[in-house]
Design an enzyme around this catalytic site. Structure first.
Site, PDB file in Angstrom:
ATOM      1  N   LYS A   1      42.004  39.721  37.527  1.00 46.16           N
ATOM      2  CA  LYS A   1      41.496  40.564  38.607  1.00 46.16           C
ATOM      3  C   LYS A   1      40.711  41.696  37.974  1.00 46.16           C
ATOM      4  O   LYS A   1      41.286  42.631  37.419  1.00 46.16           O
ATOM      5  CB  LYS A   1      42.638  41.121  39.447  1.00 46.16           C
TER       6      LYS A   1
ATOM      7  N   ARG B   1      31.569  44.479  49.611  1.00 48.03           N
ATOM      8  CA  ARG B   1      32.637  44.190  50.559  1.00 48.03           C
ATOM      9  C   ARG B   1      32.616  45.149  51.738  1.00 48.03           C
ATOM     10  O   ARG B   1      32.993  44.816  52.841  1.00 48.03           O
ATOM     11  CB  ARG B   1      33.974  44.303  49.831  1.00 48.03           C
TER      12      ARG B   1
END
Ligand SMILES: [Zn+2]
Ligand SMILES: [Zn+2]
Lengths: 349, 538
Positions: free
Chosen positions: B228, B248
């Site tokens: 991640k 995002r």
């Protein structure tokens, strides 16, 4: 210069001339208590003087064996030459302002108060004085509480809607004061009313000394939860997200508090509804009350004390000072309640 | 306006998703077309450009309420929301006028070209004509984003319910840039391709943090495990010979990221790649803060482009050859992505698109030890994605998990305290902590969350009794109490006396077992910094 009649020390608000404390937070020999909320009526005083309707609650909470003397509103007693009387504060039933007079100087300790009539306590009466001690729980212009009647109607409408959806309504309100105020205005034709044990105990004292409340069933192990449908359940704030509360599923829950005026506070609690209802004074009520006393000195305690003192100074030219106390105002969790029970030493040892 | 503020109140008064969806669907059923699309626009964060200044709002509302500026400021400090503060302080109106939602918003937009007097007369006129409930909503339109407990997911569900279209389709047509003015929901949601904006990204599929033991996820072989990385989640889109890069947060960042501009000629039309945008230097992916300064900048210098060029670590492929393939399994999508990138790489060795490396683990124990290597790999932990998972919409439980490493911690001494907000206004709940630098305590972070209400009360009590000095709402206290502070990252910061800035600091617990002298030191912080951060040359 003459020493002021009242002073503030580590124990509370002290009247040296009469050798008595008002709402002390540490044990002292003699105390005058404005009202039975646990941050004002604490454990361990040698002697308690309070309004006749506050004493039964204090005995219930602090022990039957406490030494007490009760007064009616307006009744006068003399302690060492200091004239002392209690006057309606309108905060909860049995709440009082304490008036002290000595050598022509008059002080009023208001404890907690509100000017809105709640239908169950004797309404606030302004008392002329030289020095006034006021709380400031909602001492900001953002607090403007709606009419009480409006809120009671909203509560009944909310209950009705929940009932139609097949849900119970759990309403969280302080067990002393707010709970009786809410109960007295419920519409029993909507459905059954149930009470948490803590609320029920106080209700019994209220009914014994003041008057009837709508019929309500105490929730205990004998009550079959499955039979509770579309009912109103009154519980103290400490019931938030407990298994006890969840046992009423399906239900909606609401908080009844002046803090509900702020959207953020309501949302942080995660309540379905927040009813704006307080036993404290909002901004306009505080200003009205302070001005009505005609006092030139104002001492501001628990709440937005420095802001409110500054306002009284700059806007009305009053000699206002903030005072540090250990009163907690309107908490959302009755944390004060928990604290005082815990600080009480275990007598069984 | 009345219907919309009633909708707002209904939404605001429930925590249940279903009830919010119902409230919205009821609203769509009765609202005028022009109002309904504005409702969707503002609820999904597409607020029109602001046309009234904060200072103007304070001045004008102060004139109406008669309250001094300092009291307005104190009130704002407690409420924490400008729109709400002003609506609570304005005089309460007894009679109200009715305005439609689009009329109000379009009038607000039109204020942009008007002088102060005209703006003032419109705003104060509205303040005198709206109910308390509407006032708050109106002020929210003026001041800020209208994120009011309605996630995009809820708006999408309600639209899907009302228009009887699949949620995925609604989500797709609603994403990206579109105008509310002169538009309508039926036309926005229709499949008519003329109306289909080619820039539109897919709603991002987001992972939940893993709280359970990974063993509960079943066999490790059913999962794809990746690192991640701490970058900017984005979608790179090429359609009709045009390139779009979305973050995002649904900001269009195409212009800012010049490294990717050549992709318009490289990627086949009808390609959408999902991944993490990161700077890369000497075969390492660097963390977010290195590029943070770049986002704000209009012109990116040659120097920073050379020093740490951006790449995308690609992990998903929602669209290929112009076809939405989100329903395929992750394994299939990833296969196609690998083939696509490999082919492109042969002709373009400097391709700024890298496949997100898979961390192969034979069992969950191996995964657990890989997770602990997060800091050496400048990552935050692992992503666990089920091989057969579809590409879903929004944050969903079950198939995608983020498994981050535990936060870094340090013990600090309480130095300053400040009052909290709202019902905590009478409590000291915002704390500043310090570490030792020789004999001196230097502040290194502020934190306010993490204590229980009970602990907070007792600390508050202690603060009131141990105050050294007061300045405004702040008190300095005897340096005595020690707290363990957790944080997500640490970066160098010459602006701070401690030399570091922490990311997301929070209080983990009070260290009753430690006295002030046992707290950590500035040297300890520097060591953490050296372990954790990547030293960028600037
Ligand atoms: Zn009280
Ligand atoms: Zn009080």
């Amino acid at each position: 210069m003459q020493k002021p009649l009242l002073s503030f020390d580590d124990y509370g608000i002290y009247c040296a001339a009469a050798d008595v404390y008002i709402d002390p937070w540490k044990p002292v020999k003699k105390a005058i208590i404005t009202h039975a909320h646990s941050d004002h009526a604490r454990w361990g005083m040698g002697f308690y003087l309070a309004h006749e309707h506050a004493i039964p609650v204090m005995k219930y909470r602090l022990g039957e064996d406490i030494k007490t003397q009760s007064l009616k509103y307006g009744e006068e007693i003399i302690m060492n030459g200091v004239k002392i009387s209690l006057h309606p504060a309108g905060h909860i039933w049995g709440s009082a302002q304490v008036r002290l007079e000595y050598k022509g100087e008059v002080w009023v300790v208001s404890g907690d108060y509100k000017l809105q009539a709640d239908g169950i306590s004797v309404p606030f009466e302004p008392i002329k004085c030289n020095s006034f001690i006021t709380e400031s729980t909602f001492g900001l212009p953002i607090y403007n509480f709606p009419e009480t009647q409006e809120v009671h109607e909203e509560i009944n409408a909310w209950w009705q809607t929940n009932r139609e959806e097949g849900k119970n309504s759990v309403l969280l309100a302080y067990s002393l004061g707010k709970a009786q105020r809410v109960m007295a205005h419920l519409d029993p034709s909507i459905g059954n009313i149930y009470t948490h044990g803590a609320v029920h105990n106080i209700n019994e004292i209220y009914e014994a000394h003041i008057g009837p409340l709508p019929e309500a069933l105490r929730i205990d192990s004998s009550v079959n939860r499955k039979e509770i449908k579309g009912a109103m359940i009154i519980a103290p704030p400490s019931a938030i997200s407990t298994p006890w509360m969840r046992s009423f599923s399906p239900y909606k829950w609401a908080i009844c508090s002046g803090w509900m005026q702020l959207r953020g506070t309501r949302r942080r609690r995660g309540a379905d509804r927040g009813f704006i209802m307080s036993d404290h004074a909002d901004w306009d009520q505080l200003n009205t009350a302070v001005l009505a006393t005609g006092a030139e000195n104002v001492y501001v305690t628990h709440g937005y004390k420095s802001i409110y003192a500054k306002w009284l100074n700059s806007n009305y030219g009053l000699n206002a000072t903030e005072v540090e106390t250990l009163y907690t105002g309107e908490a959302l969790e009755e944390t004060a309640e928990i604290e005082t029970t815990e600080s009480k030493p275990d007598e069984s040892i | 306006m009345k219907a919309f503020s009633e909708l707002f109140t209904r939404i605001d008064q429930t925590a249940s998703t279903n009830e919010k969806v119902d409230a919205l669907a009821d609203y769509f059923a009765q609202a005028e077309e022009q109002d309904a699309i504005w409702a969707v626009a503002v609820l999904s964060g597409r607020r029109p450009k602001r046309t009234v200044k904060t200072s103007e709002l304070w001045n004008w509302s102060g004139e109406l309420s008669g309250l001094p500026e300092w009291l307005q400021a104190e009130s704002y400090h407690i409420v924490g929301d400008l729109a709400e503060t002003i609506s609570l302080m304005l005089p309460v109106n007894k009679t109200f006028s009715n305005y439609s939602l689009h009329e109000v918003i379009e009038s607000l937009i039109a204020l942009g070209s008007k002088d102060e007097e005209a703006r003032k007369s419109y705003i104060t006129g509205m303040w005198a004509a709206l109910s308390t409930q509407e006032l708050f909503v109106f002020n929210k339109f003026i001041t800020g984003s209208f994120r009011v407990g309605v996630s995009d997911k809820i708006v999408i569900k309600a639209l899907a319910k009302h228009f009887k279209i699949e949620e995925n389709v609604v989500a797709h047509r609603l994403s990206g840039g579109w105008e509310a003015q002169g538009n309508s929901l039926p036309s926005l949601l229709s499949s008519d391709s003329a109306n289909n904006d080619i820039s539109r990204p897919y709603p991002f599929y987001l992972a939940y943090p893993l709280e359970a033991e990974p063993e509960s996820l079943g066999d490790v072989s059913e999962w794809i495990i990746e690192r991640k990385y701490d970058g900017i989640r984005g979608q790179i889109i090429v359609r009709n010979q045009e390139l779009f890069i979305w973050s995002r947060g649904e900001d269009l960042l195409t212009e800012k990221f010049s490294e990717f501009h050549s992709l318009v000629h490289i990627l086949p039309n009808g390609t959408v790649i999902d991944g993490e945008i990161l700077p890369r230097k000497e075969n390492c992916y660097l963390p977010f803060h290195v590029m943070q300064t770049r986002i704000g900048r209009k012109n990116v210098t040659k120097k920073s482009l050379q020093e740490a060029p951006l790449v995308m670590v690609c992990y998903d492929l929602p669209e290929l050859d112009g076809i939405d393939i989100r329903h395929l399994s992750l394994e299939e999508r990833r296969n196609k992505l690998e083939i696509l990138l490999e082919n492109l790489q042969t002709d373009n060795p400097d391709l700024p698109l890298h496949i997100s490396p898979v961390v192969f683990c034979k069992n969950w124990d191996e995964a657990a030890s890989e997770r602990l290597r997060a800091r050496e790999t400048f990552s935050e932990g692992l992503m666990l994605k089920r091989k057969n998972s579809e590409y879903k919409t929004g944050r969903r439980r079950g198939d995608w998990w983020k498994w981050k490493v535990d936060p870094l911690t340090i013990d600090g001494v309480l130095l300053y305290a400040q009052r909290g907000h709202g019902r905590r206004a009478d409590l000291y709940t915002d704390y500043t902590f310090a570490v030792w630098d020789g004999e001196e305590l230097v502040p290194f972070c502020k934190a306010y969350s993490g204590l229980t209400d009970k602990e907070m009360l007792s600390v508050d009590n202690w603060i009131k009794k141990n105050t050294l000095d007061k300045f405004g709402p702040v008190r300095s206290v005897t340096p005595e109490l020690v707290f363990e502070i957790g944080f997500e990252g640490i970066n160098p910061s010459p602006r701070h006396k401690s030399g570091v800035a922490l990311r997301f600091p929070r209080i983990l617990r009070r260290r009753l077992d430690k006295s002030a002298k046992d707290a950590n030191t500035k040297t300890d912080l520097m060591e953490l910094l050296n372990i954790y951060r990547f030293d960028n040359a600037e």
